[in-house]
Design an enzyme around this catalytic site. Structure first.
Site, mmCIF file in Angstrom:
data_model
loop_
_atom_site.group_PDB
_atom_site.id
_atom_site.type_symbol
_atom_site.label_atom_id
_atom_site.label_comp_id
_atom_site.label_asym_id
_atom_site.label_seq_id
_atom_site.Cartn_x
_atom_site.Cartn_y
_atom_site.Cartn_z
ATOM 1 N N CYS A 2 0.849 -1.187 0.000
ATOM 2 C CA CYS A 2 0.000 0.000 0.000
ATOM 3 C C CYS A 2 0.883 1.235 0.000
ATOM 4 O O CYS A 2 2.082 1.170 -0.249
ATOM 5 C CB CYS A 2 -0.911 -0.010 1.228
ATOM 6 S SG CYS A 2 -1.880 -1.525 1.429
ATOM 7 N N ARG A 50 -4.825 2.162 0.275
ATOM 8 C CA ARG A 50 -4.867 0.705 0.352
ATOM 9 C C ARG A 50 -4.920 -0.005 -0.995
ATOM 10 O O ARG A 50 -5.712 0.342 -1.861
ATOM 11 C CB ARG A 50 -6.079 0.256 1.176
ATOM 12 C CG ARG A 50 -6.031 -1.249 1.465
ATOM 13 C CD ARG A 50 -7.240 -1.762 2.184
ATOM 14 N NE ARG A 50 -7.038 -3.166 2.539
ATOM 15 C CZ ARG A 50 -8.006 -4.056 2.687
ATOM 16 N NH1 ARG A 50 -9.266 -3.683 2.527
ATOM 17 N NH2 ARG A 50 -7.725 -5.307 2.999
ATOM 18 N N LEU A 51 -4.048 -1.013 -1.118
ATOM 19 C CA LEU A 51 -4.146 -2.012 -2.171
ATOM 20 C C LEU A 51 -4.583 -3.298 -1.478
ATOM 21 O O LEU A 51 -3.813 -3.910 -0.733
ATOM 22 C CB LEU A 51 -2.805 -2.209 -2.877
ATOM 23 C CG LEU A 51 -2.772 -3.273 -3.976
ATOM 24 C CD1 LEU A 51 -3.678 -2.872 -5.134
ATOM 25 C CD2 LEU A 51 -1.356 -3.506 -4.471
ATOM 26 N N ALA A 52 -5.831 -3.707 -1.672
ATOM 27 C CA ALA A 52 -6.408 -4.825 -0.931
ATOM 28 C C ALA A 52 -6.012 -6.153 -1.560
ATOM 29 O O ALA A 52 -6.399 -6.449 -2.689
ATOM 30 C CB ALA A 52 -7.925 -4.688 -0.890
ATOM 31 N N ILE A 53 -5.235 -6.959 -0.816
ATOM 32 C CA ILE A 53 -4.793 -8.266 -1.304
ATOM 33 C C ILE A 53 -5.157 -9.370 -0.316
ATOM 34 O O ILE A 53 -5.599 -10.438 -0.704
ATOM 35 C CB ILE A 53 -3.272 -8.252 -1.582
ATOM 36 C CG1 ILE A 53 -2.984 -7.328 -2.771
ATOM 37 C CG2 ILE A 53 -2.745 -9.661 -1.853
ATOM 38 C CD1 ILE A 53 -1.542 -7.244 -3.165
ATOM 39 N N VAL A 54 -4.967 -9.126 0.978
ATOM 40 C CA VAL A 54 -5.354 -10.072 2.027
ATOM 41 C C VAL A 54 -6.375 -9.386 2.926
ATOM 42 O O VAL A 54 -6.210 -8.225 3.287
ATOM 43 C CB VAL A 54 -4.124 -10.521 2.851
ATOM 44 C CG1 VAL A 54 -4.555 -11.440 3.991
ATOM 45 C CG2 VAL A 54 -3.116 -11.223 1.960
ATOM 46 N N ASN A 75 2.433 -0.863 5.193
ATOM 47 C CA ASN A 75 2.607 -1.169 3.780
ATOM 48 C C ASN A 75 3.328 -2.499 3.708
ATOM 49 O O ASN A 75 4.485 -2.593 4.122
ATOM 50 C CB ASN A 75 3.435 -0.070 3.095
ATOM 51 C CG ASN A 75 3.944 -0.486 1.729
ATOM 52 O OD1 ASN A 75 3.283 -1.227 1.013
ATOM 53 N ND2 ASN A 75 5.135 -0.024 1.373
ATOM 54 N N GLY A 76 2.647 -3.544 3.207
ATOM 55 C CA GLY A 76 3.340 -4.810 3.072
ATOM 56 C C GLY A 76 2.513 -5.996 3.486
ATOM 57 O O GLY A 76 1.286 -5.922 3.618
ATOM 58 N N GLU A 77 3.215 -7.113 3.690
ATOM 59 C CA GLU A 77 2.573 -8.371 4.044
ATOM 60 C C GLU A 77 3.375 -9.028 5.169
ATOM 61 O O GLU A 77 4.604 -9.057 5.130
ATOM 62 C CB GLU A 77 2.526 -9.329 2.844
ATOM 63 C CG GLU A 77 2.045 -8.726 1.540
ATOM 64 C CD GLU A 77 0.581 -8.330 1.557
ATOM 65 O OE1 GLU A 77 -0.159 -8.816 2.436
ATOM 66 O OE2 GLU A 77 0.178 -7.535 0.691
ATOM 67 N N LEU A 248 6.140 -12.960 -12.798
ATOM 68 C CA LEU A 248 6.907 -12.293 -13.841
ATOM 69 C C LEU A 248 7.906 -13.305 -14.371
ATOM 70 O O LEU A 248 8.726 -13.836 -13.619
ATOM 71 C CB LEU A 248 7.629 -11.065 -13.278
ATOM 72 C CG LEU A 248 6.753 -9.968 -12.686
ATOM 73 C CD1 LEU A 248 7.611 -8.789 -12.233
ATOM 74 C CD2 LEU A 248 5.702 -9.500 -13.680
ATOM 75 N N THR A 345 21.302 2.273 -14.345
ATOM 76 C CA THR A 345 20.889 0.881 -14.501
ATOM 77 C C THR A 345 19.480 0.652 -13.985
ATOM 78 O O THR A 345 18.721 -0.159 -14.530
ATOM 79 C CB THR A 345 21.886 -0.069 -13.812
ATOM 80 O OG1 THR A 345 21.567 -1.414 -14.146
ATOM 81 C CG2 THR A 345 21.877 0.092 -12.313
ATOM 82 N N ARG A 348 17.061 2.026 -16.681
ATOM 83 C CA ARG A 348 17.059 1.136 -17.848
ATOM 84 C C ARG A 348 16.158 -0.074 -17.617
ATOM 85 O O ARG A 348 15.353 -0.457 -18.476
ATOM 86 C CB ARG A 348 18.477 0.647 -18.129
ATOM 87 C CG ARG A 348 19.420 1.654 -18.736
ATOM 88 C CD ARG A 348 20.811 1.033 -18.847
ATOM 89 N NE ARG A 348 21.760 1.881 -19.571
ATOM 90 C CZ ARG A 348 23.022 1.551 -19.780
ATOM 91 N NH1 ARG A 348 23.483 0.381 -19.318
ATOM 92 N NH2 ARG A 348 23.826 2.366 -20.449
ATOM 93 N N SER A 370 8.309 -12.396 -8.201
ATOM 94 C CA SER A 370 9.406 -11.938 -9.047
ATOM 95 C C SER A 370 10.727 -12.496 -8.526
ATOM 96 O O SER A 370 10.814 -12.966 -7.390
ATOM 97 C CB SER A 370 9.425 -10.403 -9.082
ATOM 98 O OG SER A 370 10.304 -9.926 -10.073
ATOM 99 N N GLY A 371 11.769 -12.403 -9.345
ATOM 100 C CA GLY A 371 13.022 -13.095 -9.045
ATOM 101 C C GLY A 371 14.163 -12.234 -8.538
ATOM 102 O O GLY A 371 15.318 -12.668 -8.551
#
Length: 656
Positions: A2, A50-54, A75-77, A248, A345, A348, A370-371
Site C-alpha cells: 500500500c 490501500r491495495l487490498a490483497i489479504v 505497507n506490506g505483508e 513475472l 541501470t 534502464r 518476481s526473481g
C-alpha cells in the site's frame, strides 16, 4: 502493499493541516487505489492508501486497537501472521482479517521487541496516543520503500512510502534504512536485523587464501537440498493472496525457478505442509488454480523467446507483450517520477517493468512473484566473473544485499506499485538468506578460472540444486538410495521427481533485465542521450560546473539527472539516491549493462559448431560453453554478427 504517510508534531495551530496531509497522501494513491483512510490525534496524523490483497473485505487502514489509543498504518505483508497470533499471550479481539493487525497486539504485549519476529516485507508507522510516541520500521532488506523527513520550522517528523509526499515539505529527506526501527521517545534509529553474516567483512571471513572447503558427495547433496527446500518454503509463504496473482517470467534462471516452484506448490501433490503460515498461504492460493505468467520485450528479444519456452514447459497461462524503443523513451520522465532516482541501470531496467505492470494490472491481477535478489546473493551478475577471490566475492555479495533497497528492490517495488501491482520476492526471504550466506561456501559462488570446483557458469550452485537429473546421479554416486539417508528427507530426489525446468533455461547465461528485453533498448537510450545532451552541456558536467554532487559520467546519466532535478528540485532529494556501478577495481567497465562485461562479450566469440560438442562435454560439471569461453578467454573464433536479430542470440545461448 500500500502507501503510507504520517506526520508527527506539526504546528497544532495549522487548522488546514489535515487537508494538506490528505493531499500529500494522494500523491501516492497509485500505490493503493482501493481505499483511503486517515486517523488524527492532536498534531499527529496517519494516512493510508490501500491495495487490498489479504483480508479484502475488512482490512481498511489505519488500524486501531480496542480502545483506539494505538493507530497503525502498514505497507506490506506479514507472512507469519498466523503463528504470531497463536503466540500472543493475551486474548485480543481482532477487528479484521488483515495479516497486519497482529502488529497492534504484539506492540501492546512486547513494545518494540516484536519487530525482529516479523517475517515479511513491510514498512509501518505506529502511534501510541497514551505515551505520545511513535515508531516506524522497515523490513530487513528494504523490499518495501520508506522515507523519513524533518521540517525544522516546527520540529516535525514525517514518513512516507515515497519521497514525492515529503520533498517540498521537509528540509531533509532520507531513505529509511532497512532492518531498522525509529523510536520517537529518544529519537533513535536502531538496527534490529543483524544476521551473523553481516559481520563477515569486518571479520575478514573467509580468510583471503584459505583452501576451498572439501565436501563429501553427501555433504554436497545436503547443501543443494537445503538451498532448494528453503526457496520452496519461501515461495509457499508468498502465495498468500485473496486476489488474482501471477508470476513475472523473463525466461532467465531466477524468474523461471520461482514460476516452476509456484506451479508445483499449486498442484495437488504440493498442498501438504506442517507449517501453519504455509498452510494458510496455500489455502488462499488454491482459490486461483491457474498460474498466469507475464513477459515483455522488444520484438524478437532474448527474454521473450526464453520466457515462451519456459511457459510452454511449465504450462502456465502465458501473456507476452512487446514494446517499442519509442514507447520506452516516451515513458522515461514518468518512470523517473515514480522511481525517484537518476541511477542509470535502475532506470534502464525499470522502464520495461513499468510498462509490463500496467498491462498486468489491466487484466485484474494485483500480485506477482518476481526473481529479484538471486544475483546479489549468488554472484549472478557477469561482473562477478572478475572477482579476485572468494573473500572479495563474498564481501561484494554482502554489500550488494545491503544496498538492494537502492536498486533492484526500489525498481521492483516502484515500477509495479506505480500501477497498484504488488511484487513479492522469494529470494529475499530471511531463512533463505541465512542458508545462502552461511551454508553455501563462498568458494561455491566463484565462477570461471578462479573456481576451485571447476564451476564455469555463474550461480552454478543454484542451477545444480534444481537439476534433478544431475542430483539423482550424484545420489547414486554417494550411495544415497532413500530419503532417510539424508539429514532432511525433503532433500532427496526421488525417481519420479519431475524436472523443474528444461536444461536450456536452467543453464541459460545471465541476462540483466535491461539487456534481455532486447539489446536495442539500451542502444536506443544511449542514442537518445546523444540527441538530448549536447557536447557543451556534457563538458560543463565533466568540468564540475553543474551537478557538483554525485556528478554523472555519461550523457545518458546527465539526461536522467536533469529529468530528476526538474521533478525533484530540492537539494534534500539527492540524499536518498545511490548510483550503482560495477567494480572498477576488478577491471570491470563502468557501463552497468551485463552486455558490457567481458564474460558476456566472450560468449559470442566462439567457433561456429562448438555449441553442441562443448555442451555435452561440460554438462557433468554444469558449465556452459559460452561461460567457459567467457571465463578462460582461450577460445576465439568468428563473432556472431547477429544476422537473425535478438531471437537468434537467444537460440545460440539456449544451447548452454
Amino acid at each position: 502493499m500500500c502507501g503510507i504517510f504520517g506526520a508527527f508534531g506539526f504546528d497544532a495551530r495549522d487548522e488546514a493541516f489535515r487537508d494538506r496531509a490528505i493531499a500529500l497522501s494522494k500523491r501516492i494513491r497509485h500505490r493503493g487505489p482501493d481505499w483511503s483512510g486517515v486517523k488524527q490525534h492532536k498534531n499527529n496524523i496517519l494516512c493510508h492508501e490501500r491495495l487490498a490483497i489479504v483480508g479484502v473485505d475488512s482490512g481498511a487502514q489505519p488500524l486501531t486497537n480496542a480502545d483506539e489509543t494505538v493507530i497503525l498504518a502498514v505497507n506490506g505483508e506479514i507472512y507469519n501472521h498466523v503463528s504470531l497470533r497463536k503466540n500472543l499471550k493475551k486474548k485480543h479481539e481482532f477487528k479484521t482479517h488483515s495479516d497486519c493487525e497482529v502488529i497492534l497486539y504484539l506492540y501492546e504485549e512486547m513494545g518494540t521487541d516484536f519487530i525482529p519476529l516479523l517475517d515479511g516485507m513491510f514498512s509501518f508507522i505506529l502511534y501510541d496516543s497514551k505515551k505520545d510516541l511513535y515508531i516506524s520500521a522497515r523490513d530487513p532488506i528494504g523490499i518495501t520503500t520508506l522515507y523519513q523527513g524533518w521540517r525544522y520550522s516546527d520540529n516535525s517528523v514525517w514518513f512516507s512510502s515515497e519521497m514525492k509526499s515529503l520533498h517540498d515539505e521537509c528540509d531533509r529527506v532520507i531513505a529509511f534504512p532497512p532492518g531498522h526501527f525509529y523510536n520517537s521517545k529518544d529519537e533513535s534509529t536502531t538496527q534490529y536485523y543483524k544476521p551473523s553474516w553481516y559481520s563477515h567483512a569486518a571479520e575478514s571471513f573467509p580468510p583471503e587464501n584459505r583452501a576451498a572447503p572439501k565436501q563429501s558427495l553427501k555433504e554436497e547433496l545436503e547443501m543443494y537440498g537445503a538451498l532448494r527446500v528453503a526457496l520452496e518454503m519461501s515461495v509457499k509463504k508468498r502465495l498468500m493472496s485473496d486476489v488474482p496473482f501471477g508470476v513475472l517470467l523473463s525466461g532467465g534462471l531466477d524468474s523461471s525457478l520461482i514460476s516452476s516452484i509456484a506451479m508445483r506448490i499449486m498442484s495437488e501433490e504440493g498442498k501438504s505442509s506442517d507449517d501453519d503460515d504455509a498452510k494458510s498461504a496455500i489455502s488462499h492460493a488454491s482459490a486461483w488454480p491457474r498460474l498466469h505468467s507475464f513477459s515483455i520485450g522488444l520484438k524478437g528479444s532474448p527474454d521473450l523467446a526464453a520466457a515462451r519456452r519456459a511457459a510452454d514447459f511449465l504450462k502456465t497461462v502465458h501473456h507476452e507483450y512487446t514494446f517499442t524503443v519509442e514507447e520506452g523513451l516516451d515513458s522515461i520522465n514518468d518512470v523517473i517520477w515514480h522511481l525517484e532516482t537518476y541511477d542509470v541501470t535502475t532506470i534502464r531496467a525499470s522502464t520495461p517493468m513499468w510498462l509490463l505492470s500496467r498491462k498486468i494490472k489491466a487484466m485484474g491481477v494485483k500480485m506477482v512473484l518476481s526473481g529479484e535478489g538471486s544475483d546479489e546473493i549468488y554472484a549472478g551478475y557477469l561482473y562477478f566473473h572478475s572477482a579476485p577471490s572468494a573473500q572479495g566475492l563474498h564481501h561484494e555479495c554482502i554489500s550488494r544485499i545491503q544496498n538492494l533497497h537502492t536498486s533492484d528492490c526500489l525498481r521492483a517495488n516502484k515500477s509495479t506499485m506505480a500501477w497498484g501491482l504488488e511484487a513479492r520476492v522469494p529470494f529475499l526471504d530471511k531463512a533463505f538468506l541465512d542458508v545462502s550466506m552461511l551454508q553455501i561456501p563462498p568458494e561455491r559462488k566463484l565462477s570461471g578460472p578462479r573456481s576451485p570446483y571447476g564451476q564455469k557458469m555463474e550461480k552454478h550452485v543454484v542451477r545444480m540444486a534444481f537439476d534433478v537429473h544431475q542430483l539423482r546421479a550424484l545420489q547414486k554416486k554417494a550411495g544415497v538410495t532413500k530419503p532417510s539417508d539424508l539429514s532432511n528427507p525433503a532433500y532427496f530426489i526421488a525417481d519420479e521427481t519431475l524436472p523443474y525446468l528444461p536444461d536450456e533455461i536452467l543453464w541459460r547465461q545471465k541476462e540483466q533485465f535491461s539487456d534481455g528485453v532486447g539489446y536495442s533498448w539500451i542502444d536506443g537510450l544511449k542514442d537518445n542521450a546523444e540527441k538530448v545532451v549536447s557536447d557543451a552541456e556534457f563538458d560543463r558536467v565533466k568540468n564540475g560546473w553543474i551537478y557538483k554532487e554525485d556528478a554523472p559520467t555519461t550523457k545518458e546519466g546527465v539526461w536522467y539527472r536533469r529529468a530528476f532535478e526538474k521533478l525533484f528540485p530540492q537539494r534534500a532529494c539527492l540524499e536518498s539516491v545511490v548510483r550503482w556501478i560495477p567494480r572498477k577495481d576488478w577491471g570491470c567497465p563502468e557501463d552497468p549493462s551485463g552486455r558490457a562485461q567481458k564474460a558476456h562479450n566472450a560468449a559470442y566469440e566462439k567457433k561456429e559448431g562448438d555449441d553442441e560438442e562443448e555442451a555435452e562435454a561440460e554438462k557433468p560439471v554444469a558449465a556452459a560453453p559460452a561461460a567457459a569461453a567467457a571465463a578462460s578467454g582461450k577460445k576465439k573464433g568468428k563473432k556472431n554478427k547477429n544476422k537473425g536479430g535478438d531471437a537468434e542470440q537467444v537460440s545460440k545461448k539456449a544451447k548452454v
